[in-house]
Design a protein around this motif. Structure first.
Motif, PDB file in Angstrom:
ATOM      1  N   PRO A 115      -0.597   9.262 -14.474  1.00  0.00           N
ATOM      2  CA  PRO A 115      -0.419   7.839 -14.144  1.00  0.00           C
ATOM      3  C   PRO A 115       0.427   7.634 -12.889  1.00  0.00           C
ATOM      4  N   GLN A 116       1.491   8.466 -12.743  1.00  0.00           N
ATOM      5  CA  GLN A 116       2.357   8.325 -11.570  1.00  0.00           C
ATOM      6  C   GLN A 116       1.618   8.656 -10.279  1.00  0.00           C
ATOM      7  N   SER A 117       0.845   9.773 -10.308  1.00  0.00           N
ATOM      8  CA  SER A 117       0.139  10.175  -9.087  1.00  0.00           C
ATOM      9  C   SER A 117      -0.988   9.189  -8.764  1.00  0.00           C
ATOM     10  N   ARG A 118      -1.615   8.620  -9.823  1.00  0.00           N
ATOM     11  CA  ARG A 118      -2.670   7.621  -9.581  1.00  0.00           C
ATOM     12  C   ARG A 118      -2.075   6.365  -8.937  1.00  0.00           C
ATOM     13  N   GLU A 119      -0.865   5.992  -9.376  1.00  0.00           N
ATOM     14  CA  GLU A 119      -0.183   4.831  -8.788  1.00  0.00           C
ATOM     15  C   GLU A 119       0.139   5.099  -7.318  1.00  0.00           C
ATOM     16  N   MET A 120       0.581   6.328  -7.028  1.00  0.00           N
ATOM     17  CA  MET A 120       0.879   6.712  -5.641  1.00  0.00           C
ATOM     18  C   MET A 120      -0.384   6.647  -4.786  1.00  0.00           C
ATOM     19  N   GLU A 121      -1.498   7.155  -5.326  1.00  0.00           N
ATOM     20  CA  GLU A 121      -2.770   7.130  -4.585  1.00  0.00           C
ATOM     21  C   GLU A 121      -3.187   5.692  -4.297  1.00  0.00           C
ATOM     22  N   GLN A 122      -2.994   4.792  -5.298  1.00  0.00           N
ATOM     23  CA  GLN A 122      -3.331   3.381  -5.120  1.00  0.00           C
ATOM     24  C   GLN A 122      -2.487   2.758  -4.004  1.00  0.00           C
ATOM     25  N   LEU A 123      -1.186   3.085  -4.013  1.00  0.00           N
ATOM     26  CA  LEU A 123      -0.287   2.555  -2.975  1.00  0.00           C
ATOM     27  C   LEU A 123      -0.680   3.062  -1.591  1.00  0.00           C
ATOM     28  N   LEU A 124      -0.995   4.355  -1.500  1.00  0.00           N
ATOM     29  CA  LEU A 124      -1.423   4.920  -0.216  1.00  0.00           C
ATOM     30  C   LEU A 124      -2.694   4.240   0.285  1.00  0.00           C
ATOM     31  N   GLN A 125      -3.636   4.025  -0.636  1.00  0.00           N
ATOM     32  CA  GLN A 125      -4.901   3.376  -0.261  1.00  0.00           C
ATOM     33  C   GLN A 125      -4.644   1.936   0.183  1.00  0.00           C
ATOM     34  N   ALA A 126      -3.765   1.236  -0.547  1.00  0.00           N
ATOM     35  CA  ALA A 126      -3.451  -0.156  -0.204  1.00  0.00           C
ATOM     36  C   ALA A 126      -2.793  -0.238   1.171  1.00  0.00           C
TER      37      ALA A 126
ATOM     38  N   SER B  33      -3.158  -1.693   6.771  1.00  0.00           N
ATOM     39  CA  SER B  33      -3.004  -1.335   8.178  1.00  0.00           C
ATOM     40  C   SER B  33      -4.261  -1.694   8.963  1.00  0.00           C
ATOM     41  N   LYS B  34      -5.426  -1.396   8.374  1.00  0.00           N
ATOM     42  CA  LYS B  34      -6.698  -1.705   9.045  1.00  0.00           C
ATOM     43  C   LYS B  34      -6.895  -3.219   9.165  1.00  0.00           C
ATOM     44  N   LEU B  35      -6.474  -3.948   8.120  1.00  0.00           N
ATOM     45  CA  LEU B  35      -6.589  -5.416   8.155  1.00  0.00           C
ATOM     46  C   LEU B  35      -5.724  -5.983   9.279  1.00  0.00           C
ATOM     47  N   TYR B  36      -4.456  -5.584   9.347  1.00  0.00           N
ATOM     48  CA  TYR B  36      -3.551  -6.091  10.375  1.00  0.00           C
ATOM     49  C   TYR B  36      -4.069  -5.756  11.779  1.00  0.00           C
ATOM     50  N   HIS B  37      -4.594  -4.552  11.941  1.00  0.00           N
ATOM     51  CA  HIS B  37      -5.119  -4.114  13.244  1.00  0.00           C
ATOM     52  C   HIS B  37      -6.329  -4.965  13.640  1.00  0.00           C
ATOM     53  N   PHE B  38      -7.199  -5.237  12.670  1.00  0.00           N
ATOM     54  CA  PHE B  38      -8.383  -6.074  12.907  1.00  0.00           C
ATOM     55  C   PHE B  38      -7.960  -7.485  13.309  1.00  0.00           C
ATOM     56  N   LEU B  39      -6.979  -8.051  12.577  1.00  0.00           N
ATOM     57  CA  LEU B  39      -6.529  -9.423  12.856  1.00  0.00           C
ATOM     58  C   LEU B  39      -5.932  -9.541  14.253  1.00  0.00           C
TER      59      LEU B  39
ATOM     60  N   PHE C 285      -1.750   3.824  17.968  1.00  0.00           N
ATOM     61  CA  PHE C 285      -0.635   3.604  17.043  1.00  0.00           C
ATOM     62  C   PHE C 285      -0.971   2.566  15.969  1.00  0.00           C
ATOM     63  N   GLN C 286      -2.270   2.138  15.925  1.00  0.00           N
ATOM     64  CA  GLN C 286      -2.761   1.206  14.902  1.00  0.00           C
ATOM     65  C   GLN C 286      -1.912  -0.062  14.801  1.00  0.00           C
TER      66      GLN C 286
ATOM     67  N   ARG D  48       4.233 -11.677  12.368  1.00  0.00           N
ATOM     68  CA  ARG D  48       4.909 -10.530  12.990  1.00  0.00           C
ATOM     69  C   ARG D  48       3.891  -9.547  13.572  1.00  0.00           C
ATOM     70  N   VAL D  49       4.291  -8.898  14.685  1.00  0.00           N
ATOM     71  CA  VAL D  49       3.547  -7.740  15.188  1.00  0.00           C
ATOM     72  C   VAL D  49       3.869  -6.588  14.236  1.00  0.00           C
ATOM     73  N   ILE D  50       2.836  -5.879  13.799  1.00  0.00           N
ATOM     74  CA  ILE D  50       3.008  -4.853  12.760  1.00  0.00           C
ATOM     75  C   ILE D  50       2.845  -3.441  13.337  1.00  0.00           C
ATOM     76  N   PHE D  51       3.853  -2.610  13.073  1.00  0.00           N
ATOM     77  CA  PHE D  51       3.796  -1.190  13.451  1.00  0.00           C
ATOM     78  C   PHE D  51       3.687  -0.367  12.154  1.00  0.00           C
ATOM     79  N   PRO D  52       2.536   0.256  11.897  1.00  0.00           N
ATOM     80  CA  PRO D  52       2.437   1.097  10.690  1.00  0.00           C
ATOM     81  C   PRO D  52       3.341   2.327  10.810  1.00  0.00           C
ATOM     82  N   LEU D  53       3.946   2.703   9.708  1.00  0.00           N
ATOM     83  CA  LEU D  53       4.794   3.900   9.646  1.00  0.00           C
ATOM     84  C   LEU D  53       4.080   4.935   8.794  1.00  0.00           C
ATOM     85  N   HIS D  54       3.984   6.154   9.312  1.00  0.00           N
ATOM     86  CA  HIS D  54       3.223   7.216   8.647  1.00  0.00           C
ATOM     87  C   HIS D  54       4.144   8.310   8.125  1.00  0.00           C
TER      88      HIS D  54
END
Length: 607
Positions: free
Chosen positions: A111-122, A127-133, A160-161, A208-214
């Motif tokens: 359950p913990q790793s699935r939650e992490m995967e969901q957060l990473l995907q979100a 990031s793609k949404l903000y870049h598109f906008l 830098f997305q 805000r201008v958004i800078f994704p952090l990796h």
């Protein structure tokens, strides 16, 4: 080690250890030289001049006698790159083309790793949404105009997305809700904020201008947002979460690490804009802290990738003060440090926009000075050198920087520069430096590395230091475990005659793990066995035992001697307890009981 290892199939861990030889793994980061059956080098985890970092190819383990770190190839990867156990195994498996799927079930599928995967995907989709906008909507036009005015090219915005979060309260809420993400988890992960009345959630980032952090593997784990209009705060970061820790994350490390490994050099900036401008100028080894002060975690992570660092902070008073504070942190992990000097109080981004990238590389980066020179320049600004008093005060402060330097040549170079700069005789400065050093030595305690905790007391001045002698039974238990680690037959012999009757709790636990390990039909393999343990303290105890120079050959006589020594301890404790009982009986006048206890003591002593 980290939790989550039990969800990784053992065959994956074993395959990773088989494919990653300890000498090759360590050799990417440490220059090793052969000394008998060991390989030695300078520890990458702390600063040292005499190699105390030892690799044992035969047992596939490493151990540093200076700072105490040790383990197998997986553990080294974890420590050098700041990874969790599953992350290290996954990366090493990918490098060796080892599949890390277990049927349809991926390791770490909890359950913990699935939650992490969901957060990473979100985070990736956000990031793609903000870049598109930013690039494709009217909402994003003011943000795009702002970025263009700052000199950001379309290529940099894509690389830098960079994105834009509109002023609306629910752009991201609706986007995530439509894709069936759990909004409560998204709030915990830092993407949303709770409404004040508790009735739902709103976007954390607005207008805000958004800078994704990796993270270092290139996954989006957080965002930094710069406000466009008036208001505050000017910069807003994602909060600390399961994905994001400011003190363990560096901006652009995922893109810069290839060039860093190649050049063994890092350029450390303060801001995202500096990194991006420098990248466009061809400086591809630049990283920045996440709007926070440099930490030991940052320094250790970077030291695993490079030997030299150029601190390139803003040229104003605050930036230079921050650079000064960073020096001891970077020195403590063994970096060769240079500090870039920016004129007119500019930041690196402003310098590049005004003078261009080539001048930035040649004048600022190539012209970076040593940390000692920077300290002297910084101190000089605090004194009025036209006055005699100011000159004397500066010399006194400068001695505090120059005198502690271990190299006489280095001291002489800086004293000559000081002499020419202040028009004071070199001989008088040298005499003052020597007096300063003598005063320092009188104040120093006996340890020779007093600012480095890891090496204190290892070399005493004027005396020889002897290691504390362990009790005979302690030595016997360690020796027995060392033999057991090398030979299944010894383990079986000890199990039949001693079982779990070790006197030291950690030794009993290691023995129990060893019995279970061999019961599964596994061969003697120290590196493999370390990976089966679930406890950091046991690992360190085991590594210390595995590094013992125990002969490969053994005799039952030697094993019996060890077992006898171990078995003595409970009897000795019983005898001590009985003697105390006997004394109490004698004091109470019960001589019959005292005589009875005395006979029990004699029987125990015969045993």
């Amino acid at each position: 080690m980290s939790t989550g290892r039990t969800n990784i199939p053992e065959e994956v861990i074993e395959a990773v250890l088989q494919q990653h030889d300890i000498v090759d793994t360590v050799g990417r980061h440490v220059h090793l030289t052969k000394q008998g059956k060991y390989m030695k080098g300078l520890c990458p985890f702390h600063s040292e001049k005499t190699p105390s970092f030892t690799v044992t190819p035969e047992r596939q383990i490493f151990h540093c006698y200076g700072c105490g770190k040790g383990g197998n190839a997986i553990k080294f990867k974890m420590e050098i790159e700041g990874l969790s156990f599953p992350e290290a195994v996954r990366i090493m498996a990918e490098e060796a083309h080892i599949p890390y799927e277990d049927g349809a079930r991926r390791f770490g599928d909890t359950p913990q790793s699935r939650e992490m995967e969901q957060l990473l995907q979100a985070h990736e989709w956000s990031s793609k949404l903000y870049h598109f906008l930013l690039k494709n909507t009217e909402h994003g036009k003011p943000a795009m105009d702002y970025l263009k005015s700052r000199g950001f090219s379309d290529k940099a915005i894509d690389t830098f997305q960079i994105g834009f979060a509109p002023a609306r309260w629910d752009t991201l809420v609706q986007f995530l809700e439509k894709r069936s993400f759990d909004l409560e988890s998204m709030e915990k992960g830092g993407l949303l904020s709770p409404k004040q009345d508790g009735s739902g959630f709103v976007d954390r980032f607005r207008d805000r201008v958004i800078f994704p952090l990796h993270n270092r593997n290139g996954k989006v784990i957080a965002f930094a947002g710069r406000i466009l209009g008036e208001g505050g705060p000017k910069y807003l970061n994602s909060p600390e979460s399961k994905l994001f820790s400011k003190s363990r994350t560096l901006y652009n490390l995922h893109q810069a690490k290839t060039e860093i490994r190649k050049s063994r050099q890092i350029v450390l900036f303060e801001g995202y804009g500096d990194v991006i401008s420098a990248w466009e100028s061809g400086v591809h080894n630049g990283v920045a802290t996440m709007g926070t002060a440099l930490t030991e975690g940052h320094a250790s992570m970077m030291r695993g990738l490079a030997d030299e660092i150029i601190v390139c902070y803003d040229g104003d008073q605050a930036g230079q003060a921050a650079a000064l504070k960073s020096i001891p942190i970077l020195e403590n992990v063994g970096f060769v440090i240079k500090v870039a000097l920016l004129s007119e109080g500019m930041d690196p981004d402003e310098f590049i926009q005004k003078y261009g990238g080539e001048r930035f590389k040649h004048q600022v980066l190539d012209g970076a000075v040593s940390s000692v020179k920077f300290r002297l320049i910084y101190l000089k600004k605090n004194h009025i050198l036209l006055e005699e008093g100011g000159k004397v005060a500066y010399i006194k402060d400068a001695m505090g920087v120059i005198a502690p330097l271990p190299s006489p040549t280095e001291r002489e170079i800086y004293l000559k520069e000081l002499s020419a700069d202040l028009q004071v005789s070199f001989d008088s400065l040298k005499q003052e430096c020597n007096e300063f050093r003598m005063a320092m030595q009188k104040k120093e305690p006996l340890g020779d590395n007093n600012d480095k905790r890891w090496n204190n007391g290892r070399h005493k001045k004027g005396q020889t230091s002897m290691p504390a002698l362990l009790p005979a039974y302690h030595v016997a238990e360690r020796r027995l475990l060392s033999f057991m680690l090398q030979d299944e037959e010894v383990s079986r012999y000890v199990w039949e005659r001693l079982g779990d009757e070790f006197n030291i709790e950690d030794h009993a636990a290691i023995a129990a793990y060893l019995y279970a390990y061999y019961a599964q039909g596994k061969p003697p393999d120290a590196s493999r066995f370390i990976s089966s343990l679930q406890d950091e303290r046991l690992e360190q105890t085991l590594i210390s035992i595995a590094m013992m120079d125990t002969p490969g050959e053994w005799t039952s006589l030697e094993l019996d001697d060890c077992i006898r020594e171990i078995r003595k301890v409970p009897l000795q404790n019983q005898i001590k307890s009985k003697k105390e009982e006997m004394v109490s009986a004698e004091r109470a006048g019960d001589f019959l009981l005292a005589a009875q206890i005395a006979s029990e003591i004699i029987a125990l002593e015969r045993q």
